[in-house]
Write an enzyme that holds these catalytic residues in place. Structure first.
Site, short mmCIF file in Angstrom:
data_model
loop_
_atom_site.label_atom_id
_atom_site.label_comp_id
_atom_site.label_asym_id
_atom_site.label_seq_id
_atom_site.Cartn_x
_atom_site.Cartn_y
_atom_site.Cartn_z
N ASP A 378 0.83 -1.20 0.00
CA ASP A 378 0.00 0.00 0.00
C ASP A 378 0.87 1.26 0.00
OD1 ASP A 378 -2.35 1.44 0.13
OD2 ASP A 378 -3.12 0.42 1.90
N ASP A 442 -10.85 1.85 -3.40
CA ASP A 442 -11.36 1.58 -2.06
C ASP A 442 -12.88 1.53 -2.05
OD1 ASP A 442 -9.02 1.18 -0.81
OD2 ASP A 442 -9.05 2.98 0.42
C1 DGJ Z 1 -5.92 1.70 1.85
C2 DGJ Z 1 -6.29 0.48 1.05
O1 DGJ Z 1 -6.76 0.83 -0.21
C3 DGJ Z 1 -7.31 -0.32 1.84
O2 DGJ Z 1 -7.75 -1.41 1.09
C4 DGJ Z 1 -6.68 -0.76 3.15
O3 DGJ Z 1 -5.62 -1.64 2.89
C5 DGJ Z 1 -6.20 0.46 3.91
N1 DGJ Z 1 -5.35 1.30 3.12
C6 DGJ Z 1 -5.49 0.05 5.17
O4 DGJ Z 1 -4.96 1.12 5.83
#
Ligand code: DGJ
Length: 631
Positions: A378, A442
């Site tokens: 991430d 997301d």
């Molecule tokens: C952003 C990601 O896109 C989510 O899926 C998740 O992993 C969060 N970060 C966790 O902090």
């Protein structure tokens, strides 16, 4: 290699000057070298010592790859302000430009503009490609749709600051530019230095946007790592930070019962991490939540015949972390001044060898300690200020990321990696070389996902896009969406579950399990298939299709996001079939009985010219139809 000072006033290939004499770089007329499979343009500036080589070749099936290299053999240093990876004349038919707008959880809004004069630009200066379409720009002729009309798409294989632009001069001639952006003072070349610019990929189609997608899908498949598409369960939207050993073991068992094949432990597993304010950088297992380390969870996951994945965000550090307390000077910015946080975190300077070694050590040790099959990598903030003590670093950061990934993969070649940046903030062919898939957004709201996934599929093959079934109501939009629709929306990508199975009704669990079963039976042939967006962007229903084996079989998916204005069944004209072949059509029912509905046999020619009349269904419903050659 056009340049200024020659009577040409458009975009120049290169802009730079000698630091000592202040003389501009002047390339002059390039030498054209034709080789069997490529053409190279080569020019040298005898005054400053700068040499440029731009190479054009075809990759995979139909993608033109432009690679440009700048070298310096002069004795005084040269400052490059900008340098194009590719700078090409545009076709005369190009009168519209398509890019995508968006923000966090809102990716993929098509932005199509008429282009008659001046410049249209798609640029990203945040250090990540961004949520607004990334380094991709398409030129079209008026009226080009998914299946007809001419289109040219350019994509820069680079995850850092970039610019793509088209510019029309007053005489009507046009230029297409693709370049990595340099910050002030970032690119200084000394004697013997050279710089490889990011590759620019270009596809041209006479058959609409589906044609450019077909070329790009092949290019991504050829460059990226193998795609296995195991059904994933991810803890994030199921539990957010509310995770511990007991809960996760229970989740793993429930996910396996639904058909999941991989368990991904998302954010919240490491030392002290209870929310997003602390602990990034301290990559040791939280002993309160996982008193025995991760092994008991890994064992439970393996006992269910799933493999284990782990979330990490290596490029970042929380100010409240042991790592930052020990090394406050490892971050981007000016350690003596106020440091700008984003999501309460700072960015580590990946150009520092000590940071590289430290991160490599931390991630490699996790990979050595646990049998981790998959890393969700991430990156949850923009990379600003991209300076260290005031000196520009943006490209170094991207190169540093690539170096780190390269090193990790050299020692752990089998680990799969997902590129995630707060959702779809880092989707590009640059990082594409190191990863097996991208987290698309997301937003797991399935109605939003119809648009978001369609937009991402312009260049990325759907099998590389993470498409998960989320909870209802959706945590971001609060929309309630039937399970069957959520499952169908996830079906054409890399399927996953992001909802707590314990919160699902028995009926929803049954629909989800059946959907997973259907996905698992068809994913092998779908991977590497030819994808068609049959309906136009924004149209309802959304109709898409994947074919394989030269039209030997296909899956047709129809998703209706809103109520139909016409109860009449529209004829959906299919594509990519063999005209002379007969096809057996079967509806794969996601819910209800029976599971398989025979829909009869039709010729490929009939399905492609007359089409298939199908009940459009009610709002927020969908259909999935399998086609198989019957002769
Ligand atoms: C952003 C990601 O896109 C989510 O899926 C998740 O992993 C969060 N970060 C966790 O902090």
């Amino acid at each position: 290699l056009p340049e200024h000072g020659t009577g040409f006033h458009g975009i120049a290939q290169i802009e730079g000057f000698c630091g000592e004499t202040r003389k501009r770089v002047r390339l002059g007329r390039p030498e054209i070298i034709e080789q069997e499979d490529r053409i190279i343009l080569h020019a040298n500036d005898r005054v400053t010592g700068i040499g440029v080589s731009s190479e054009f070749r075809f990759d995979a099936k139909d993608t033109l790859v432009v690679s440009t290299r700048v070298s310096h053999e002069g004795h005084t240093s040269v400052h490059l302000q900008r340098m194009a990876s590719a700078l090409l004349p545009t076709p005369d038919w190009a009168s519209e430009v398509l890019t995508h707008a968006g923000a966090w959880s809102r990716e993929g809004h098509p932005a199509r503009r008429r282009w008659t004069t001046g410049r249209i630009e798609q640029a990203g200066r945040s250090g990540r490609p961004g949520f607004d379409g990334g380094p991709t720009l398409t030129m079209c002729e008026a009226g080009t749709g998914e299946d007809a009309g001419r289109a040219l798409t350019a994509h820069l294989a680079w995850s850092g600051p970039f610019r793509l632009a088209v510019e029309k001069a007053t005489d009507g001639s046009g230029q297409l530019l693709a370049e990595r952006l340099f910050a002030a003072g970032e690119c200084q070349l000394n004697n013997g230095d050279s710089i490889e610019l990011p590759e620019c990929l270009i596809a041209i189609s006479g058959h609409g946007l589906n044609g450019v997608s077909a070329a790009f899908h092949e290019a991504f498949r050829a460059r990226s790592r193998p795609i296995h598409r195991r059904v994933q369960f991810n803890t994030w939207e199921a539990r957010y930070f509310e995770i511990d050993e007991t809960r996760c073991i229970a989740l793993a068992r429930e996910a396996a019962a639904l058909g999941a094949e991989r368990f991904v432990l998302d954010d919240g597993w490491f030392m002290g991490r209870r929310d997003d304010t602390t602990s990034l950088g301290d990559w040791a297992v939280d002993t309160e939540r996982f008193p025995n380390g991760l092994q008991p969870l890994v064992d439970a996951v393996h006992a269910e015949e799933m493999d284990f994945g782990l979330w990490v965000e290596p490029e970042m550090v929380s100010p409240d972390s042991d790592l930052f307390r020990a090394h406050p000077d490892w971050v981007l910015g000016h350690p003596d001044r106020d440091l700008a946080t984003g999501r309460n975190q700072l960015v580590l300077d990946l150009a520092l060898p000590a940071v590289q070694d430290h991160l490599h050590g931390e991630i490699a040790s996790l990979l050595d300690t646990y049998p981790i099959a998959y890393l969700k990598w991430d990156c949850n903030r923009d990379l600003y200020p991209a300076t260290r003590y005031g000196v520009a670093r943006p490209g170094d950061q991207t190169e540093g990321l690539y170096t780190l990934l390269d090193r990790l993969l050299a020692a752990h070649p089998d680990v799969e990696i997902e590129s995630c940046a707060s959702g779809g903030g880092r989707i590009d062919a640059g990082i594409g070389r190191f990863v097996n898939r991208f987290w698309t957004s997301d937003a797991t709201d399935a109605i939003e996902r119809v648009r978001i996934q369609r937009a991402a599929s312009l260049v990325v093959p759907p099998e590389m896009l993470g498409t998960h079934v989320g909870p209802s109501p959706n945590p971001i939009t609060r929309r309630q969406i039937p399970m069957a629709f959520r499952v169908l929306t996830a079906m054409f990508g890399h399927f996953g579950i992001e909802a707590d199975p314990g919160n699902l009704s028995e009926a929803d669990r049954a629909i989800l399990a059946r959907g997973i079963n259907i996905y698992r039976s068809h994913r092998v042939w779908m991977t590497g298939g030819r994808w068609y967006r049959i309906s136009q962007a924004g149209a309802d229903p959304d109709v898409q299709m994947v074919t394989a084996g030269n039209g030997a079989q296909a899956l047709l998916r129809i998703l209706r996001t809103s109520a139909s204005s016409r109860p009449h069944a529209p004829h959906i004209r299919l594509v990519g079939l063999q005209p002379d072949a007969r096809y057996r059509l079967t509806e794969l029912a996601i819910e209800g009985e029976p599971e398989l509905w025979p829909l009869g046999e039709y010729t490929g020619a009939g399905l492609m010219s007359h089409g298939l009349a199908l009940d459009p269904g009610s709002a927020v419903s969908g259909r999935l139809i399998h086609l198989e050659r019957a002769d």
